[in-house]
Design a protein around this motif. Structure first.
Motif, PDB file in Angstrom:
ATOM      1  N   THR A 177     -46.822  -0.614   7.531  1.00  0.00           N
ATOM      2  CA  THR A 177     -45.690  -1.363   8.101  1.00  0.00           C
ATOM      3  C   THR A 177     -44.414  -0.538   7.960  1.00  0.00           C
ATOM      4  N   PRO A 178     -43.623  -0.438   9.057  1.00  0.00           N
ATOM      5  CA  PRO A 178     -42.390   0.358   8.961  1.00  0.00           C
ATOM      6  C   PRO A 178     -41.474  -0.161   7.840  1.00  0.00           C
ATOM      7  N   ALA A 179     -40.848   0.744   7.164  1.00  0.00           N
ATOM      8  CA  ALA A 179     -39.966   0.377   6.054  1.00  0.00           C
ATOM      9  C   ALA A 179     -38.728  -0.332   6.584  1.00  0.00           C
ATOM     10  N   ALA A 180     -38.238  -1.324   5.804  1.00  0.00           N
ATOM     11  CA  ALA A 180     -37.003  -2.040   6.159  1.00  0.00           C
ATOM     12  C   ALA A 180     -35.802  -1.190   5.769  1.00  0.00           C
ATOM     13  N   ILE A 181     -34.859  -1.092   6.658  1.00  0.00           N
ATOM     14  CA  ILE A 181     -33.655  -0.293   6.412  1.00  0.00           C
ATOM     15  C   ILE A 181     -32.463  -1.229   6.216  1.00  0.00           C
ATOM     16  N   VAL A 182     -31.712  -1.019   5.138  1.00  0.00           N
ATOM     17  CA  VAL A 182     -30.497  -1.803   4.910  1.00  0.00           C
ATOM     18  C   VAL A 182     -29.361  -1.143   5.668  1.00  0.00           C
ATOM     19  N   THR A 183     -28.809  -1.870   6.616  1.00  0.00           N
ATOM     20  CA  THR A 183     -27.721  -1.314   7.425  1.00  0.00           C
ATOM     21  C   THR A 183     -26.390  -1.522   6.711  1.00  0.00           C
ATOM     22  N   PRO A 184     -25.626  -0.477   6.477  1.00  0.00           N
ATOM     23  CA  PRO A 184     -24.338  -0.641   5.782  1.00  0.00           C
ATOM     24  C   PRO A 184     -23.360  -1.479   6.601  1.00  0.00           C
ATOM     25  N   GLU A 185     -22.588  -2.322   5.884  1.00  0.00           N
ATOM     26  CA  GLU A 185     -21.561  -3.106   6.557  1.00  0.00           C
ATOM     27  C   GLU A 185     -20.439  -2.188   7.013  1.00  0.00           C
ATOM     28  N   PRO A 186     -19.811  -2.523   8.110  1.00  0.00           N
ATOM     29  CA  PRO A 186     -18.711  -1.664   8.581  1.00  0.00           C
ATOM     30  C   PRO A 186     -17.555  -1.683   7.591  1.00  0.00           C
ATOM     31  N   THR A 187     -16.912  -0.544   7.433  1.00  0.00           N
ATOM     32  CA  THR A 187     -15.750  -0.446   6.561  1.00  0.00           C
ATOM     33  C   THR A 187     -14.518  -0.973   7.292  1.00  0.00           C
ATOM     34  N   LEU A 188     -13.841  -1.959   6.687  1.00  0.00           N
ATOM     35  CA  LEU A 188     -12.677  -2.556   7.322  1.00  0.00           C
ATOM     36  C   LEU A 188     -11.461  -1.661   7.106  1.00  0.00           C
ATOM     37  N   PRO A 189     -10.669  -1.443   8.124  1.00  0.00           N
ATOM     38  CA  PRO A 189      -9.465  -0.630   7.941  1.00  0.00           C
ATOM     39  C   PRO A 189      -8.449  -1.375   7.083  1.00  0.00           C
ATOM     40  N   ALA A 190      -7.699  -0.634   6.283  1.00  0.00           N
ATOM     41  CA  ALA A 190      -6.663  -1.250   5.448  1.00  0.00           C
ATOM     42  C   ALA A 190      -5.560  -1.808   6.335  1.00  0.00           C
ATOM     43  N   ALA A 191      -5.000  -2.927   5.909  1.00  0.00           N
ATOM     44  CA  ALA A 191      -3.885  -3.504   6.650  1.00  0.00           C
ATOM     45  C   ALA A 191      -2.710  -2.540   6.611  1.00  0.00           C
ATOM     46  N   PRO A 192      -2.002  -2.412   7.709  1.00  0.00           N
ATOM     47  CA  PRO A 192      -0.880  -1.463   7.732  1.00  0.00           C
ATOM     48  C   PRO A 192       0.200  -1.852   6.728  1.00  0.00           C
ATOM     49  N   ILE A 193       0.799  -0.849   6.121  1.00  0.00           N
ATOM     50  CA  ILE A 193       1.873  -1.070   5.165  1.00  0.00           C
ATOM     51  C   ILE A 193       3.150  -1.421   5.922  1.00  0.00           C
ATOM     52  N   GLN A 194       3.858  -2.432   5.453  1.00  0.00           N
ATOM     53  CA  GLN A 194       5.161  -2.765   6.026  1.00  0.00           C
ATOM     54  C   GLN A 194       6.148  -1.717   5.531  1.00  0.00           C
ATOM     55  N   ALA A 195       6.635  -0.888   6.422  1.00  0.00           N
ATOM     56  CA  ALA A 195       7.428   0.269   6.023  1.00  0.00           C
ATOM     57  C   ALA A 195       8.853   0.225   6.553  1.00  0.00           C
ATOM     58  N   ASP A 196       9.306  -0.936   6.960  1.00  0.00           N
ATOM     59  CA  ASP A 196      10.676  -1.086   7.429  1.00  0.00           C
ATOM     60  C   ASP A 196      11.387  -2.131   6.589  1.00  0.00           C
ATOM     61  N   PHE A 197      12.728  -2.051   6.586  1.00  0.00           N
ATOM     62  CA  PHE A 197      13.518  -3.078   5.917  1.00  0.00           C
ATOM     63  C   PHE A 197      13.439  -4.373   6.717  1.00  0.00           C
ATOM     64  N   LEU A 198      13.419  -5.479   5.999  1.00  0.00           N
ATOM     65  CA  LEU A 198      13.445  -6.787   6.632  1.00  0.00           C
ATOM     66  C   LEU A 198      14.761  -7.463   6.260  1.00  0.00           C
ATOM     67  N   PHE A 199      15.586  -7.722   7.234  1.00  0.00           N
ATOM     68  CA  PHE A 199      16.857  -8.384   6.978  1.00  0.00           C
ATOM     69  C   PHE A 199      16.727  -9.854   7.322  1.00  0.00           C
ATOM     70  N   LEU A 200      17.055 -10.681   6.376  1.00  0.00           N
ATOM     71  CA  LEU A 200      16.948 -12.113   6.590  1.00  0.00           C
ATOM     72  C   LEU A 200      18.297 -12.776   6.789  1.00  0.00           C
ATOM     73  N   ALA A 201      19.362 -12.171   6.334  1.00  0.00           N
ATOM     74  CA  ALA A 201      20.691 -12.748   6.512  1.00  0.00           C
ATOM     75  C   ALA A 201      21.740 -11.713   6.173  1.00  0.00           C
ATOM     76  N   GLY A 202      22.953 -11.963   6.610  1.00  0.00           N
ATOM     77  CA  GLY A 202      24.040 -11.075   6.239  1.00  0.00           C
ATOM     78  C   GLY A 202      25.179 -11.108   7.231  1.00  0.00           C
ATOM     79  N   GLU A 203      26.254 -10.451   6.854  1.00  0.00           N
ATOM     80  CA  GLU A 203      27.434 -10.277   7.700  1.00  0.00           C
ATOM     81  C   GLU A 203      27.718  -8.779   7.741  1.00  0.00           C
ATOM     82  N   LEU A 204      27.203  -8.113   8.766  1.00  0.00           N
ATOM     83  CA  LEU A 204      27.346  -6.661   8.862  1.00  0.00           C
ATOM     84  C   LEU A 204      28.709  -6.322   9.447  1.00  0.00           C
ATOM     85  N   THR A 205      29.712  -6.494   8.625  1.00  0.00           N
ATOM     86  CA  THR A 205      31.084  -6.255   9.023  1.00  0.00           C
ATOM     87  C   THR A 205      31.869  -5.819   7.802  1.00  0.00           C
ATOM     88  N   GLN A 206      33.042  -5.241   8.009  1.00  0.00           N
ATOM     89  CA  GLN A 206      33.878  -4.840   6.883  1.00  0.00           C
ATOM     90  C   GLN A 206      34.175  -6.060   6.011  1.00  0.00           C
TER      91      GLN A 206
END
Length: 313
Positions: A45-74
């Motif tokens: 009987t042919p041997a059973a082969i364990v198929t590897p699970e696909p490798t999930l890509p890492a979630a992208p790193i948040q690499a920008d500033f996030l501004f939630l509030a402010g007064e960008l003025t002098q």
């Protein structure tokens, strides 16, 4: 409960506001592939082969500033969240403190340049930069055709002023670990605004000092409260210019100064809570009538309390 500015809660919503992706997520290890066939019986009987699970890509790193509030003025400010993996943040040449949640606060001086660079150095060695466009303001400028008054005896004046100046500098240098800078600031007292931040006189072309805070006119003895949590770093009377002077550190380089107090009801080292009675309005020091002068400073930048506290109700 401390009423904090709604940034920390926003950390969970980065996927909604980030232009570059979500926060970094831990990627689970894929199941290892079988290196050999596994025999299921002794026949052909042919041997059973364990198929590897696909490798999930890492979630992208948040690499920008996030501004939630402010007064960008002098004289304004900005609150935000630094990129993932941030080690240090600077606004121009000034270091910006960040916590474990990456939330930060920074302010722009009354005479801020029109463009200021915000820079984060990441643990990877990369940097993230953002050029902030700081709008100019139309300050209240009064030009008078008289010479700027000179001190008659500057040496005698400085003998009196130097210890006061040194006490103020030392108070502002204290790091208390206060967290009030994360809060929505409130007005220390409600009343008529008799002097606005940034106003200035020009004496025959020679500029005088600009007004470094906001003046709120109220009757002598009117109580005022802490605009945010903090620690009292200076509480003294008899200063030549300020009279009764109370200073509160709100943490991360942000502090409040209250001038001309008729009474101070807290002492140096006290922890105060937002809305707590801390002093009474007066007309001590160099003052022409009872009022509260409220000044805000972030490191070396003086900025406008109206922009931080919002409209007066």
């Amino acid at each position: 409960m401390m009423r904090e500015f709604g940034i920390v809660a926003g950390l969970g919503l980065l996927t909604l506001v980030s232009c570059t992706g979500t926060e970094a997520a831990t990627t689970e290890a894929a199941s290892p592939a079988a290196s050999e066939a596994v025999a299921v019986n002794t026949q052909a009987t042919p041997a059973a082969i364990v198929t590897p699970e696909p490798t999930l890509p890492a979630a992208p790193i948040q690499a920008d500033f996030l501004f939630l509030a402010g007064e960008l003025t002098q004289g304004g400010f900005v609150r935000g969240i630094a990129p993932s993996g941030t080690v240090t943040v600077t606004l121009g040449d000034q270091d910006v403190s960040i916590g474990d949640d990456r939330v930060f606060f920074a302010a722009f001086d009354r005479d801020s340049a029109p463009n200021v660079t915000l820079t984060a150095v990441l643990s990877s060695g990369k940097t993230a930069t953002e050029t902030l466009a700081v709008s100019s303001r139309d300050w209240q400028i009064e030009r008078v055709n008289v010479a700027k008054r000179q001190l008659r005896n500057p040496e005698a004046y400085w003998r009196q002023r130097e210890p006061e100046h040194n006490a103020i500098v030392a108070a502002r240098a204290k790091e208390t670990g206060a967290k009030g800078w994360k809060q929505d600031f409130i007005w220390p007292v409600q009343g008529r605004i008799s002097g606005r931040f940034g106003r200035q006189r020009i004496y025959r072309g020679e500029p005088g000092s600009y007004h470094s805070g906001i003046d709120i006119a109220k009757a002598n003895g009117t109580p005022f409260v802490a605009p945010a949590d903090g620690v009292v770093v200076l509480a003294r009377t008899g200063f030549s210019l300020e009279g009764g002077l109370l200073m509160i550190d709100h943490g991360n380089g942000l502090n409040s100064a209250f001038l001309h107090c008729s009474r101070i009801v807290v002492k140096e080292g006290d922890t105060v809570r937002q809305g707590e009675h801390i002093g009474d309005i007066g007309s001590t020091g160099r003052s022409t009538g009872p009022h509260l002068h409220w000044g805000l400073k972030w490191h070396d930048a003086r900025f406008d309390p109206i922009l931080l506290a919002g409209p007066m109700n």
